[in-house]
Design an enzyme around this catalytic site. Structure first.
Site, PDB file in Angstrom:
ATOM      1  N   TYR A  56       0.613  -1.313   0.010  1.00 37.49           N
ATOM      2  CA  TYR A  56      -0.119  -0.044   0.117  1.00 37.49           C
ATOM      3  C   TYR A  56       0.766   1.248  -0.036  1.00 37.49           C
ATOM      4  O   TYR A  56       0.441   2.541  -0.259  1.00 37.49           O
ATOM      5  CB  TYR A  56      -0.981   0.059   1.228  1.00 37.49           C
ATOM      6  N   LYS A  67       3.486 -15.020   3.958  1.00 36.38           N
ATOM      7  CA  LYS A  67       3.498 -16.038   2.860  1.00 36.38           C
ATOM      8  C   LYS A  67       5.139 -16.066   2.866  1.00 36.38           C
ATOM      9  O   LYS A  67       5.783 -15.633   1.875  1.00 36.38           O
ATOM     10  CB  LYS A  67       3.146 -15.564   1.561  1.00 36.38           C
ATOM     11  N   ASP A  71      -2.694 -18.344   2.420  1.00 41.93           N
ATOM     12  CA  ASP A  71      -3.261 -19.283   1.487  1.00 41.93           C
ATOM     13  C   ASP A  71      -4.143 -20.204   2.417  1.00 41.93           C
ATOM     14  O   ASP A  71      -5.548 -20.404   2.527  1.00 41.93           O
ATOM     15  CB  ASP A  71      -2.926 -19.738   0.419  1.00 41.93           C
ATOM     16  N   ASP A  76      -5.935  -6.681   4.346  1.00 44.51           N
ATOM     17  CA  ASP A  76      -7.300  -6.271   3.421  1.00 44.51           C
ATOM     18  C   ASP A  76      -8.036  -7.325   3.165  1.00 44.51           C
ATOM     19  O   ASP A  76      -9.263  -7.468   3.432  1.00 44.51           O
ATOM     20  CB  ASP A  76      -6.760  -5.718   2.370  1.00 44.51           C
ATOM     21  N   ASP A 130     -11.887  -9.075   4.519  1.00 44.88           N
ATOM     22  CA  ASP A 130     -13.300  -9.459   3.883  1.00 44.88           C
ATOM     23  C   ASP A 130     -13.766 -10.702   4.137  1.00 44.88           C
ATOM     24  O   ASP A 130     -15.091 -10.882   4.277  1.00 44.88           O
ATOM     25  CB  ASP A 130     -13.072  -8.981   2.126  1.00 44.88           C
TER      26      ASP A 130
END
Ligand code: IPM
Ligand code: MN
Length: 330
Positions: free
Chosen positions: A125, A176, A209, A233, A237
């Site tokens: 970001y 990750k 993941d 982010d 959701d």
């Protein structure tokens, strides 16, 4: 003394849900002075400005900000998101994006009680990168991820502090590290070093993941989660989707050092497709307002608002009807 609250309704359903959140805050008897800002797509389209410096400086002096949503299809992607929302997060050093999720057991899972601590000022970001030979067949676009030891450590420390106050006292790092071997390494090393200061907190590490699977199938394994800006982010959701829907997902963009105001907003976006229909659920904005009240030290009012939202479960109707139903239950 009244809390001076900046009100940025923003785009789409933002102003509709913020109006209900304010209604509930007032009904809770909290003394607030509202300072309204006309910022968002409409202002950009009429005046060509996104966030004038004088308005940013005025916001800096406030006690907190309530924000609705940012983004509209009438304005190219990134203009408002970067120029308004991310600029506020970065300029006001709101380095933690706190996103709690709670849900009773359902067909989907055995119940949810977890909090995501999303790093909020760095990562991909940050806006590092650019184009070379734009528009040609040899075009190159880069988008770097910025991870500073300072930025990563303060976010991780916040997450450990939070986990330490909770019953489960469990913190999971999500990243990750098997592919992002530079930023992932910095996050993992910092996490391990800070963990030594919190012997009562148990820890885990999950790849992003895999975390997506656990969020859906077995969210009970989570208490507090700490992760970087982009993973946070996306994961939040998903967190909303598995805990009662995105219409319940609240967030606080926190400046834990209190060198500037913190900003409270629903996780959902501007939903331009339902503007003016009364279909927007104001609960996410109302719960965000309760988080604001907690942060401002209005613990009693915050708890009453949270209880009123819970008591309004099952109430259907328009945005304003749900807002009224919550306010009546205070
Ligand atoms: C959020 C939103 C923002 C983000 C957008 C509107 C820039 O999706 O708060 O989660 O990506 O952080
Ligand atoms: Mn998002």
């Amino acid at each position: 003394m009244a809390h001076r609250i900046g009100i940025i309704g923003g785009d789409g359903i933002g102003p509709e849900v913020v109006a209900e959140a304010l209604k509930v805050v007032r009904a809770a008897g909290v003394d607030v002075e509202e300072v309204a800002f006309d910022l968002g797509g409409a202002r950009y389209l009429s005046e060509g400005v996104v966030l004038p410096d004088e308005e940013l400086e005025a916001i800096r002096e406030l006690d907190a900000v309530m924000l609705g949503a940012v983004g509209t299809p009438d304005v190219p992607p990134g203009v408002l998101e970067r120029g308004l929302l991310l600029r506020l997060r970065f300029e006001l050093d709101q380095y933690v994006n706190l996103r709690p999720f709670r849900a009773e057991p359902s067909a989907l899972n055995d119940g949810v009680d977890m909090v995501v601590v999303r790093e909020n000022t760095e990562g991909i970001y940050a806006g590092e990168g650019g184009f070379l030979r734009k528009g040609t067949p040899e075009e190159i676009a880069t988008q770097g991820s910025v991870n500073t030891r300072h930025g990563v450590e303060r976010c991780i420390r916040y997450a450990f502090d939070l986990a330490n106050t909770r019953d489960a006292k469990h913190l999971t790092l999500v990243h990750k590290t098997n592919v992002l071997t530079f930023s992932g390494d910095l996050w993992q090393r910092t996490f391990d070093e800070v963990a030594a200061d919190y012997p009562a907190v148990t820890t885990a590490y999950h790849h992003i993941d895999a975390a997506c699977i656990y969020f859906v199938e077995d969210p009970g394994r989570y208490d507090v989660i700490v992760t970087d800006n982009l993973f946070g982010d996306i994961l939040t959701d998903l967190g909303g989707a598995v805990s009662g829907g995105i219409g319940r997902a609240a967030s606080g963009n926190l400046n834990p050092d209190r060198t500037g105001p913190s900003m409270f907003e629903p996780v959902h976006g501007s939903a331009p497709d339902i503007v003016g229909t009364g279909k927007a659920d104001p609960r996410a904005a109302v719960i965000s307002a309760a988080m604001m009240l907690q942060f401002l030290g209005e613990h009693d009012a915050a708890e009453r608002v949270e209880k009123a939202v819970a008591a309004s479960e099952g109430v259907t109707g328009t945005t304003t009807e749900i807002g009224d139903a919550i306010a009546e239950r205070l």
